[in-house]
Design a protein around this motif. Structure first.
Motif, PDB file in Angstrom:
ATOM      1  N   ALA A  34       0.846  -1.191   0.000  1.00 37.25           N
ATOM      2  CA  ALA A  34       0.000   0.000   0.000  1.00 37.25           C
ATOM      3  C   ALA A  34       0.884   1.245   0.000  1.00 37.25           C
ATOM      4  O   ALA A  34       2.069   1.182   0.388  1.00 37.25           O
ATOM      5  CB  ALA A  34      -0.908  -0.009   1.224  1.00 37.25           C
ATOM      6  N   PRO A  35       0.327   2.391  -0.395  1.00 42.58           N
ATOM      7  CA  PRO A  35       1.142   3.614  -0.476  1.00 42.58           C
ATOM      8  C   PRO A  35       1.775   4.023   0.850  1.00 42.58           C
ATOM      9  O   PRO A  35       2.845   4.659   0.853  1.00 42.58           O
ATOM     10  CB  PRO A  35       0.134   4.666  -0.944  1.00 42.58           C
ATOM     11  CG  PRO A  35      -0.932   3.892  -1.621  1.00 42.58           C
ATOM     12  CD  PRO A  35      -1.026   2.594  -0.900  1.00 42.58           C
ATOM     13  N   HIS A  36       1.155   3.651   1.983  1.00 43.16           N
ATOM     14  CA  HIS A  36       1.709   4.071   3.264  1.00 43.16           C
ATOM     15  C   HIS A  36       2.907   3.237   3.687  1.00 43.16           C
ATOM     16  O   HIS A  36       3.627   3.589   4.631  1.00 43.16           O
ATOM     17  CB  HIS A  36       0.636   4.005   4.367  1.00 43.16           C
ATOM     18  CG  HIS A  36       0.189   2.603   4.664  1.00 43.16           C
ATOM     19  ND1 HIS A  36      -0.874   2.010   4.010  1.00 43.16           N
ATOM     20  CD2 HIS A  36       0.685   1.670   5.537  1.00 43.16           C
ATOM     21  CE1 HIS A  36      -1.029   0.780   4.475  1.00 43.16           C
ATOM     22  NE2 HIS A  36      -0.092   0.549   5.408  1.00 43.16           N
ATOM     23  N   VAL A  57       1.317  -1.749  -6.356  1.00 44.77           N
ATOM     24  CA  VAL A  57       0.933  -0.866  -5.263  1.00 44.77           C
ATOM     25  C   VAL A  57      -0.577  -0.665  -5.367  1.00 44.77           C
ATOM     26  O   VAL A  57      -1.076  -0.193  -6.391  1.00 44.77           O
ATOM     27  CB  VAL A  57       1.666   0.488  -5.348  1.00 44.77           C
ATOM     28  CG1 VAL A  57       1.264   1.380  -4.173  1.00 44.77           C
ATOM     29  CG2 VAL A  57       3.179   0.272  -5.388  1.00 44.77           C
ATOM     30  N   GLU A  59      -4.286   0.588  -3.556  1.00 42.23           N
ATOM     31  CA  GLU A  59      -4.938   1.440  -2.557  1.00 42.23           C
ATOM     32  C   GLU A  59      -6.445   1.262  -2.655  1.00 42.23           C
ATOM     33  O   GLU A  59      -7.027   1.488  -3.714  1.00 42.23           O
ATOM     34  CB  GLU A  59      -4.569   2.902  -2.779  1.00 42.23           C
ATOM     35  CG  GLU A  59      -5.100   3.839  -1.702  1.00 42.23           C
ATOM     36  CD  GLU A  59      -4.613   5.259  -1.896  1.00 42.23           C
ATOM     37  OE1 GLU A  59      -4.446   5.967  -0.884  1.00 42.23           O
ATOM     38  OE2 GLU A  59      -4.381   5.656  -3.062  1.00 42.23           O
ATOM     39  N   ILE A  64      -2.526   1.397  -8.288  1.00 40.46           N
ATOM     40  CA  ILE A  64      -2.101   2.770  -8.608  1.00 40.46           C
ATOM     41  C   ILE A  64      -0.669   2.819  -9.139  1.00 40.46           C
ATOM     42  O   ILE A  64      -0.214   3.875  -9.589  1.00 40.46           O
ATOM     43  CB  ILE A  64      -2.222   3.690  -7.375  1.00 40.46           C
ATOM     44  CG1 ILE A  64      -1.274   3.211  -6.250  1.00 40.46           C
ATOM     45  CG2 ILE A  64      -3.655   3.756  -6.883  1.00 40.46           C
ATOM     46  CD1 ILE A  64      -1.155   4.213  -5.113  1.00 40.46           C
ATOM     47  N   SER A  89       7.491   6.765   1.808  1.00 39.99           N
ATOM     48  CA  SER A  89       6.495   5.960   1.087  1.00 39.99           C
ATOM     49  C   SER A  89       7.122   5.270  -0.124  1.00 39.99           C
ATOM     50  O   SER A  89       7.976   5.850  -0.822  1.00 39.99           O
ATOM     51  CB  SER A  89       5.337   6.847   0.625  1.00 39.99           C
ATOM     52  OG  SER A  89       4.503   6.149  -0.274  1.00 39.99           O
ATOM     53  N   CYS A  90       6.656   4.087  -0.381  1.00 37.95           N
ATOM     54  CA  CYS A  90       7.172   3.295  -1.510  1.00 37.95           C
ATOM     55  C   CYS A  90       6.841   3.891  -2.878  1.00 37.95           C
ATOM     56  O   CYS A  90       7.384   3.447  -3.895  1.00 37.95           O
ATOM     57  CB  CYS A  90       6.657   1.869  -1.422  1.00 37.95           C
ATOM     58  SG  CYS A  90       4.858   1.724  -1.539  1.00 37.95           S
ATOM     59  N   ILE A  91       5.976   4.887  -2.905  1.00 36.29           N
ATOM     60  CA  ILE A  91       5.600   5.458  -4.214  1.00 36.29           C
ATOM     61  C   ILE A  91       6.770   6.215  -4.831  1.00 36.29           C
ATOM     62  O   ILE A  91       6.725   6.579  -6.005  1.00 36.29           O
ATOM     63  CB  ILE A  91       4.365   6.379  -4.100  1.00 36.29           C
ATOM     64  CG1 ILE A  91       4.665   7.592  -3.224  1.00 36.29           C
ATOM     65  CG2 ILE A  91       3.161   5.607  -3.585  1.00 36.29           C
ATOM     66  CD1 ILE A  91       3.547   8.615  -3.220  1.00 36.29           C
ATOM     67  N   MET A  94       7.946   4.058  -7.532  1.00 39.25           N
ATOM     68  CA  MET A  94       6.825   3.401  -8.218  1.00 39.25           C
ATOM     69  C   MET A  94       6.623   3.977  -9.617  1.00 39.25           C
ATOM     70  O   MET A  94       6.708   5.186  -9.824  1.00 39.25           O
ATOM     71  CB  MET A  94       5.552   3.606  -7.385  1.00 39.25           C
ATOM     72  CG  MET A  94       4.284   3.046  -7.999  1.00 39.25           C
ATOM     73  SD  MET A  94       2.827   3.462  -7.005  1.00 39.25           S
ATOM     74  CE  MET A  94       2.570   5.186  -7.483  1.00 39.25           C
ATOM     75  N   LYS A  96       4.120   5.182 -11.955  1.00 38.80           N
ATOM     76  CA  LYS A  96       2.751   5.643 -11.731  1.00 38.80           C
ATOM     77  C   LYS A  96       1.816   5.363 -12.896  1.00 38.80           C
ATOM     78  O   LYS A  96       0.603   5.575 -12.787  1.00 38.80           O
ATOM     79  CB  LYS A  96       2.756   7.141 -11.420  1.00 38.80           C
ATOM     80  CG  LYS A  96       3.535   7.511 -10.156  1.00 38.80           C
ATOM     81  CD  LYS A  96       3.541   9.000  -9.931  1.00 38.80           C
ATOM     82  CE  LYS A  96       4.235   9.378  -8.625  1.00 38.80           C
ATOM     83  NZ  LYS A  96       5.662   8.978  -8.619  1.00 38.80           N
TER      84      LYS A  96
END
Length: 425
Positions: A34-36, A57, A59, A64, A89-91, A94, A96
């Motif tokens: 998850a993004p968190h 990822v 959510e 996302i 955050s792992c984003i 990522m 996108k």
């Protein structure tokens, strides 16, 4: 996902095979983040799961982004990156805009999308969702390549099975002609060699009490379309010769021309149509076919041969002669749009003498490119071969002629079907 073995063993039709394989058949379960969640957590997960190529990822059930293992590991391994990004955050690492596809998307459409997305998608894979757009799993470029390859192999298998069976059907149509040729002639040969397993060349022979009718036919095209045309021509020719017109090859050509043109709707505005003229006068069909045949029709009896040709010559060689006589046919093919409905071919009568040789060939030999200059085989070279081998039995002549032809062709691509027949009076 179905295995390649299951694909190879399938005996379903082509449309059924394609409908069985959709994006869902490539579905792989994969852990998600998850993004968190932090990059440290991602690194821990990837370290524990060496089989994971890309990490989705997600959510609230919606995909996302996608984290590629190699890109992530290379990025986090750089100096001070772990300290800077480990708890973030792992984003940060990522993608996108990964490729996201519905589980029901066909493999064909999916492959187009993957190719359109570039090499990134082949490496990272893609996300598969349900109809509501909720995450289901991932697919890999490797699995997609495998299934596309096997589907193509299965398509090829089905096509080749169809072509092989079409070849059996085409040869069965030739059986009666071979039997009548053997009954009517003592010294003869026939060479029939489709370029693509089946072809547009066709030979015909029918024996009667007072002689025999023989023809060599070159239909439009080769391969399956050409073979389909030969079956049409064979059927028409059989029906035409039920009438008492076998001694009139030109008349038989005219009848064949009308039958083909009407059957295929190849009626140009310049054609003269004696029956139901208005029906064909102005055809709005822009996809009208333009198919037909070049051919030589011959009626042979004890002392004469009557020949009519549609762009196909007749070759004769008298006993002891040193030069081949080439008798040209008319310059109109049979059945084509630009051949008038009422076109009349010309009968030419040839007196036969004992020992005379008669030959017919389609343009597959004459037009074949080859030799040191990459030019056509040509009529002159063909006629010289006939003279050089004239004293041999006809079967031996065929072997010499075809060997010379293959040598001349060399490594050049075969241009057309090849058919050749000859007989001695």
């Amino acid at each position: 996902m179905l295995s390649p073995a299951a694909i190879a063993e399938s005996r379903a039709g082509l449309s059924e095979i394609e409908s069985e394989y959709i994006a869902r058949s490539l579905l792989r379960e994969a852990p998600t983040v998850a993004p968190h969640q932090t990059n440290d957590e991602v690194m821990q997960l990837l370290s524990e799961r060496s089989d994971v190529v890309s990490l989705p990822v997600v959510e609230n059930g919606l995909p996302i982004g996608l984290i590629n293992r190699n890109i992530f590991m290379d990025g986090i391994a750089k100096p001070f990156r772990r300290e800077l990004f480990g708890r973030k955050s792992c984003i940060a690492f990522m993608d996108k805009q990964p490729l996201v596809v519905s589980e029901h998307m066909s493999i064909q459409e999916l492959s187009f999308k993957v190719v359109g997305a570039g090499g990134k998608t082949l490496n990272d894979g893609f996300v598969i969702t349900d109809d509501a757009g909720l995450y289901l799993g991932v697919g890999t470029g490797e699995d997609l390549v495998k299934i596309v390859t096997h589907l193509q192999a299965e398509k090829n298998r089905l096509v080749m099975e169809s072509i092989n069976y079409a070849s059996v059907i085409q040869k069965s149509f030739l059986r009666a002609s071979r039997e009548d040729m053997a009954a009517a002639l003592h010294d003869y040969f026939i060479h029939w060699e489709p370029r693509d397993k089946v072809g547009g060349d066709y030979y015909f022979c029918k024996k009667f009490e007072d002689g025999f009718f023989i023809a060599l036919i070159d239909c439009t095209g080769h391969g399956v379309p050409g073979a389909f045309m030969t079956l049409i021509m064979a059927s028409f020719l059989d029906h035409i010769l039920l009438e008492d017109n076998r001694r009139d090859p030109a008349g038989a050509l005219a009848m064949m021309n009308r039958k083909v043109k009407i059957a295929l709707g190849q009626i140009g505005e310049h054609n003269i149509v004696p029956i139901e003229g208005q029906r064909f006068a102005h055809s709005p069909d822009k996809e009208q076919s333009d198919d037909g045949m070049d051919t030589a029709f011959c009626w042979v009896e004890s002392c004469k041969l009557i020949y009519a040709g549609a762009k196909t010559p007749l070759f004769t060689l008298e006993n002891g002669a040193t030069e081949v006589t080439v008798i040209e046919g008319d310059r109109k093919g049979v059945g084509y749009v630009d051949t008038p409905m009422d076109y009349t071919w010309t009968n030419k009568e040839i007196a036969l003498s004992k020992g005379m040789r008669v030959y017919l060939t389609t343009d597959g030999i004459i037009d074949q490119i080859g030799g040191t200059k990459d030019i056509a085989f040509g009529k002159k070279r063909f006629c010289n071969l006939l003279v050089e081998n004239s004293e041999l039995p006809l079967v031996a002549q065929k072997e010499r002629i075809m060997q010379a032809f293959y040598t001349y062709q060399g490594k050049q691509r075969r241009r057309d079907d090849v058919s050749l027949l000859g007989f001695r009076i």
